[in-house]
Design a protein around this motif. Structure first.
Motif, PDB file in Angstrom:
ATOM      1  N   ARG A   1       0.826  -1.200   0.000  1.00 31.55           N
ATOM      2  CA  ARG A   1       0.000   0.000   0.000  1.00 31.55           C
ATOM      3  C   ARG A   1       0.862   1.251   0.000  1.00 31.55           C
ATOM      4  O   ARG A   1       1.990   1.254   0.468  1.00 31.55           O
ATOM      5  N   SER A   2       0.289   2.341  -0.511  1.00 33.26           N
ATOM      6  CA  SER A   2       1.049   3.573  -0.659  1.00 33.26           C
ATOM      7  C   SER A   2       0.083   4.744  -0.811  1.00 33.26           C
ATOM      8  O   SER A   2      -1.087   4.568  -1.153  1.00 33.26           O
ATOM      9  N   ALA A   3       0.604   5.943  -0.531  1.00 33.53           N
ATOM     10  CA  ALA A   3      -0.179   7.147  -0.792  1.00 33.53           C
ATOM     11  C   ALA A   3      -0.263   7.437  -2.284  1.00 33.53           C
ATOM     12  O   ALA A   3      -1.075   8.263  -2.718  1.00 33.53           O
ATOM     13  N   LEU A   4       0.567   6.781  -3.084  1.00 36.01           N
ATOM     14  CA  LEU A   4       0.507   6.935  -4.531  1.00 36.01           C
ATOM     15  C   LEU A   4      -0.802   6.348  -5.052  1.00 36.01           C
ATOM     16  O   LEU A   4      -1.359   5.430  -4.454  1.00 36.01           O
ATOM     17  N   PRO A   5      -1.319   6.843  -6.180  1.00 33.02           N
ATOM     18  CA  PRO A   5      -2.572   6.282  -6.716  1.00 33.02           C
ATOM     19  C   PRO A   5      -2.410   4.824  -7.102  1.00 33.02           C
ATOM     20  O   PRO A   5      -1.373   4.412  -7.637  1.00 33.02           O
ATOM     21  N   ASP A   6      -3.443   4.036  -6.823  1.00 31.85           N
ATOM     22  CA  ASP A   6      -3.407   2.611  -7.123  1.00 31.85           C
ATOM     23  C   ASP A   6      -3.496   2.391  -8.633  1.00 31.85           C
ATOM     24  O   ASP A   6      -3.943   3.262  -9.394  1.00 31.85           O
ATOM     25  N   ALA A   7      -3.092   1.196  -9.058  1.00 27.45           N
ATOM     26  CA  ALA A   7      -3.204   0.821 -10.463  1.00 27.45           C
ATOM     27  C   ALA A   7      -4.664   0.822 -10.891  1.00 27.45           C
ATOM     28  O   ALA A   7      -5.564   0.530 -10.099  1.00 27.45           O
ATOM     29  N   SER A   8      -4.908   1.151 -12.140  1.00 29.12           N
ATOM     30  CA  SER A   8      -6.246   0.975 -12.707  1.00 29.12           C
ATOM     31  C   SER A   8      -6.517  -0.515 -12.805  1.00 29.12           C
ATOM     32  O   SER A   8      -5.620  -1.294 -13.142  1.00 29.12           O
ATOM     33  N   ARG A   9      -7.756  -0.930 -12.512  1.00 25.52           N
ATOM     34  CA  ARG A   9      -8.059  -2.357 -12.451  1.00 25.52           C
ATOM     35  C   ARG A   9      -9.314  -2.686 -13.250  1.00 25.52           C
ATOM     36  O   ARG A   9     -10.204  -1.845 -13.406  1.00 25.52           O
ATOM     37  N   ASP A  10      -9.372  -3.936 -13.717  1.00 29.17           N
ATOM     38  CA  ASP A  10     -10.575  -4.375 -14.426  1.00 29.17           C
ATOM     39  C   ASP A  10     -11.618  -4.858 -13.421  1.00 29.17           C
ATOM     40  O   ASP A  10     -11.445  -4.717 -12.208  1.00 29.17           O
ATOM     41  N   GLY A  11     -12.698  -5.431 -13.904  1.00 31.94           N
ATOM     42  CA  GLY A  11     -13.793  -5.836 -13.031  1.00 31.94           C
ATOM     43  C   GLY A  11     -13.414  -6.883 -12.003  1.00 31.94           C
ATOM     44  O   GLY A  11     -14.045  -6.974 -10.946  1.00 31.94           O
ATOM     45  N   SER A  12     -12.390  -7.682 -12.287  1.00 28.78           N
ATOM     46  CA  SER A  12     -11.959  -8.722 -11.348  1.00 28.78           C
ATOM     47  C   SER A  12     -10.895  -8.225 -10.371  1.00 28.78           C
ATOM     48  O   SER A  12     -10.431  -8.983  -9.532  1.00 28.78           O
ATOM     49  N   GLY A  13     -10.505  -6.959 -10.502  1.00 26.60           N
ATOM     50  CA  GLY A  13      -9.483  -6.428  -9.605  1.00 26.60           C
ATOM     51  C   GLY A  13      -8.075  -6.563 -10.126  1.00 26.60           C
ATOM     52  O   GLY A  13      -7.120  -6.159  -9.460  1.00 26.60           O
ATOM     53  N   THR A  14      -7.892  -7.113 -11.333  1.00 31.05           N
ATOM     54  CA  THR A  14      -6.566  -7.285 -11.915  1.00 31.05           C
ATOM     55  C   THR A  14      -6.067  -5.956 -12.498  1.00 31.05           C
ATOM     56  O   THR A  14      -6.826  -5.259 -13.174  1.00 31.05           O
ATOM     57  N   PRO A  15      -4.799  -5.592 -12.237  1.00 31.76           N
ATOM     58  CA  PRO A  15      -4.294  -4.328 -12.793  1.00 31.76           C
ATOM     59  C   PRO A  15      -4.308  -4.337 -14.317  1.00 31.76           C
ATOM     60  O   PRO A  15      -3.987  -5.356 -14.936  1.00 31.76           O
ATOM     61  N   THR A  16      -4.685  -3.218 -14.909  1.00 32.38           N
ATOM     62  CA  THR A  16      -4.550  -3.099 -16.357  1.00 32.38           C
ATOM     63  C   THR A  16      -3.067  -3.004 -16.695  1.00 32.38           C
ATOM     64  O   THR A  16      -2.278  -2.462 -15.929  1.00 32.38           O
ATOM     65  N   THR A  17      -2.665  -3.533 -17.825  1.00 37.64           N
ATOM     66  CA  THR A  17      -1.255  -3.572 -18.183  1.00 37.64           C
ATOM     67  C   THR A  17      -0.784  -2.195 -18.631  1.00 37.64           C
ATOM     68  O   THR A  17      -1.598  -1.353 -19.062  1.00 37.64           O
ATOM     69  N   PRO A  18       0.532  -1.947 -18.571  1.00 37.46           N
ATOM     70  CA  PRO A  18       1.035  -0.653 -19.065  1.00 37.46           C
ATOM     71  C   PRO A  18       0.627  -0.354 -20.498  1.00 37.46           C
ATOM     72  O   PRO A  18       0.331   0.788 -20.831  1.00 37.46           O
ATOM     73  N   ARG A  19       0.587  -1.376 -21.346  1.00 40.32           N
ATOM     74  CA  ARG A  19       0.208  -1.168 -22.751  1.00 40.32           C
ATOM     75  C   ARG A  19      -1.261  -0.752 -22.880  1.00 40.32           C
ATOM     76  O   ARG A  19      -1.639  -0.114 -23.862  1.00 40.32           O
ATOM     77  N   GLN A  20      -2.088  -1.139 -21.888  1.00 39.70           N
ATOM     78  CA  GLN A  20      -3.485  -0.720 -21.901  1.00 39.70           C
ATOM     79  C   GLN A  20      -3.648   0.705 -21.394  1.00 39.70           C
ATOM     80  O   GLN A  20      -4.629   1.369 -21.707  1.00 39.70           O
ATOM     81  N   VAL A  21      -2.671   1.153 -20.594  1.00 40.77           N
ATOM     82  CA  VAL A  21      -2.733   2.499 -20.028  1.00 40.77           C
ATOM     83  C   VAL A  21      -2.214   3.539 -21.013  1.00 40.77           C
ATOM     84  O   VAL A  21      -2.748   4.642 -21.109  1.00 40.77           O
ATOM     85  N   ARG A  22      -1.173   3.183 -21.754  1.00 45.16           N
ATOM     86  CA  ARG A  22      -0.550   4.153 -22.658  1.00 45.16           C
ATOM     87  C   ARG A  22       0.021   3.434 -23.867  1.00 45.16           C
ATOM     88  O   ARG A  22       0.295   2.224 -23.845  1.00 45.16           O
ATOM     89  N   ALA A  23       0.213   4.169 -24.913  1.00 42.84           N
ATOM     90  CA  ALA A  23       0.785   3.607 -26.140  1.00 42.84           C
ATOM     91  C   ALA A  23       2.307   3.645 -26.064  1.00 42.84           C
ATOM     92  O   ALA A  23       2.893   4.422 -25.306  1.00 42.84           O
TER      93      ALA A  23
END
Length: 517
Positions: free
Chosen positions: A207-229
């Motif tokens: 855990r951190s004060a930094l923003p958490d990873a974006s996640r899909d419906g199951s709670g799995t983090p979206t991959t870097p390639r899904q976040v940015r090109a």
């Protein structure tokens, strides 16, 4: 915000030392040697960080100071002494560790530059080549630490410093019994994820004060390639495999070798020619590419099917008919030779996506160890009723750590049978609480002594003392071993946030959700 390196003075204060006691002041000399110049910030553990000058060697230093010293500072001082034994260009040098009882402090190298956290905040997401170079330096530092049998335990964007000269250094080791070499290595995956996306995956690396990873419906983090090109596929795979506890983590040395290969490719701008990932262990040549567990299992399954088909058709050919010989074995079982899993071990089959485990009032109870008065025992049902308008409402206290009277309070989950678990999700009425998860083998009883035994015997999985406290009101707690099964899980609060509606510190626990397979 941590600002590491705002420039430094090259000489001590010409006015001479100012000797004081208790709270430090600019100009004060510590241990007749280290002059405090400027209070930079307070770190996540509440320790003061100062820029100072070593008046003997005339060099800048960083002074990490805490009140009080004595027994409460033992862990900090021991970590500093251990870190001082490892000399590496990517580790911040530790010069001194002093306990004055009333206060204790660690003197380390001053780095002109900024933390990875501040760099990303100022410049945004880093390009892949720079992200790889930073992760490579950190992994190399961890290789040196692990080679001595030690653990860093505090790999985080706030402790990863980038000097003005381009040097990357890892600072402030703070390992405890709950840390491991694997956790250090997975945190490098967290650094890659943060550098590429600007987000820190809480459930996977702390855990951190930094923003958490974006996640899909199951709670799995979206991959870097899904976040940015623009993130190369191999870097995307490496990052997500390091974060995935179902995929065996490499050693720090193997990870350093792989990142070094990628780093060299990045320098030559040969991204497309890197090829598949391969972790190279010490003393061996290049191994076969390391694939994630799901890919391996899929490949094995395909081979089994092919083998089965081949066997059936082979027997048919031998018998010269369209029917297999009844005396021949024509059924190929993919689990031949497999043994039933132990009571505490999960199956080696793919786990799939985690599902929410239904919890009822008879499966939870409040844990309030001595000197708690156990007044909240009837409120545990509110955290599993799927009603956000009801909650376990804790009493208010005069200090964040429960009025300095006890270690904390929690909710004990008692499953009907052992299960493979993924994570615990806690919804709170306010941000700022410190929550961790612990596991044990039994419930010694809903009594004061039983609660005391739970606190003594249960093992903490998630880290409540990570580089920063999660300030969100929705927390995802991880740390379960995918190869084990659990029956007793304690969700434990050890620190309360300030409550503006009451004269002190308090929080409500709205919901506790358990996810598993």
């Amino acid at each position: 915000m941590t600002q590491v390196g705002e420039g430094h003075e090259t000489t001590a204060d010409e006015a001479g030392p100012v000797l004081t006691f208790g709270q430090p002041a600019a100009g004060e000399i510590l241990a007749e040697r280290y002059q405090l110049e400027q209070h930079v910030n307070n770190d996540s553990a509440g320790r003061q960080v100062w820029r100072g000058i070593d008046v003997v060697l005339r060099r800048p230093v960083a002074v990490v100071l805490r009140h009080p010293g004595g027994d409460s500072a033992t862990e900090m001082l021991q970590a500093a002494v251990a870190a001082s034994r490892v000399i590496h260009p990517n580790l911040v040098g530790v010069y001194d560790a002093i306990d004055e009882q009333q206060r204790a402090y660690v003197v380390r190298e001053w780095v002109d530059g900024e933390s990875l956290r501040d760099l990303v905040a100022a410049e945004g997401q880093l390009d892949p080549a720079r992200a790889i170079a930073i992760a490579h330096s950190v992994a190399d530092a961890l290789t040196a630490v692990h080679a001595t049998g030690m653990i860093h335990g505090n790999v985080h964007p706030g402790t990863t410093l980038i000097g003005d000269d381009g040097r990357v250094v890892l600072a402030d080791a703070r390992a405890d019994a709950a840390d491991s070499p694997e956790a250090d290595v997975r945190a490098v995956g967290g650094l890659l994820y943060f550098a590429l996306t600007g987000r820190w995956p809480h459930a996977e690396v702390g855990r951190s004060a930094l923003p958490d990873a974006s996640r899909d419906g199951s709670g799995t983090p979206t991959t870097p390639r899904q976040v940015r090109a623009g993130v190369p596929a191999y870097l995307d795979d490496l990052t997500m495999d390091l974060l995935d506890r179902r995929v065996a983590a490499p050693s720090a040395e193997a990870l350093t070798a792989e990142l070094g290969r990628l780093d060299a490719a990045a320098e030559d701008e040969e991204y497309e020619e890197v090829g598949p990932l391969r972790f190279v262990q010490a003393g061996s040549g290049p191994s076969e590419p390391v694939k994630s567990a799901p890919k391996i299992l899929l490949g094995v399954g395909a081979l089994v099917i092919i083998a089965a088909i081949g066997l059936v058709f082979g027997i048919r050919a031998i018998n010269g008919s369209g029917k297999p010989d009844p005396s021949a074995s024509t059924v190929v079982d993919a689990n031949v030779g497999a043994q039933p899993s132990d009571a505490g071990t999960a199956s080696e089959a793919p786990l799939g996506d985690p599902k929410k485990i239904p919890l009822t009032a008879d499966m939870v109870r409040i844990v309030d160890p001595p000197p708690g008065e156990r007044k909240d025992s009837g409120e545990s049902r509110f955290v599993v009723d799927d009603d956000s308008d009801t909650a376990w409402k804790l009493s208010w206290y005069t200090t964040p750590n429960f009025g300095d009277r006890k270690d904390g309070m929690g909710v004990l989950i008692r499953l009907k049978e052992p299960r493979a678990l993924s994570d615990v999700r806690v919804s709170l009425s306010a941000p700022g609480a410190v929550v961790d998860i612990r596991t044990g083998t039994k419930d010694p009883g809903d009594t004061s002594n039983g609660d005391k035994e739970i606190l003594k015997s249960y093992t903490r999985l998630s880290d409540a003392d990570s580089a920063d406290t999660n300030t969100g009101d929705k927390q995802i707690l991880n740390g379960f071993d995918p190869d084990k099964k659990y029956q007793y899980v304690l969700v434990f609060l050890s620190k309360l946030p300030r409550n503006e509606d009451t004269p002190g510190y308090q929080v409500n626990v709205n919901e506790v959700e358990l996810y598993g397979y």
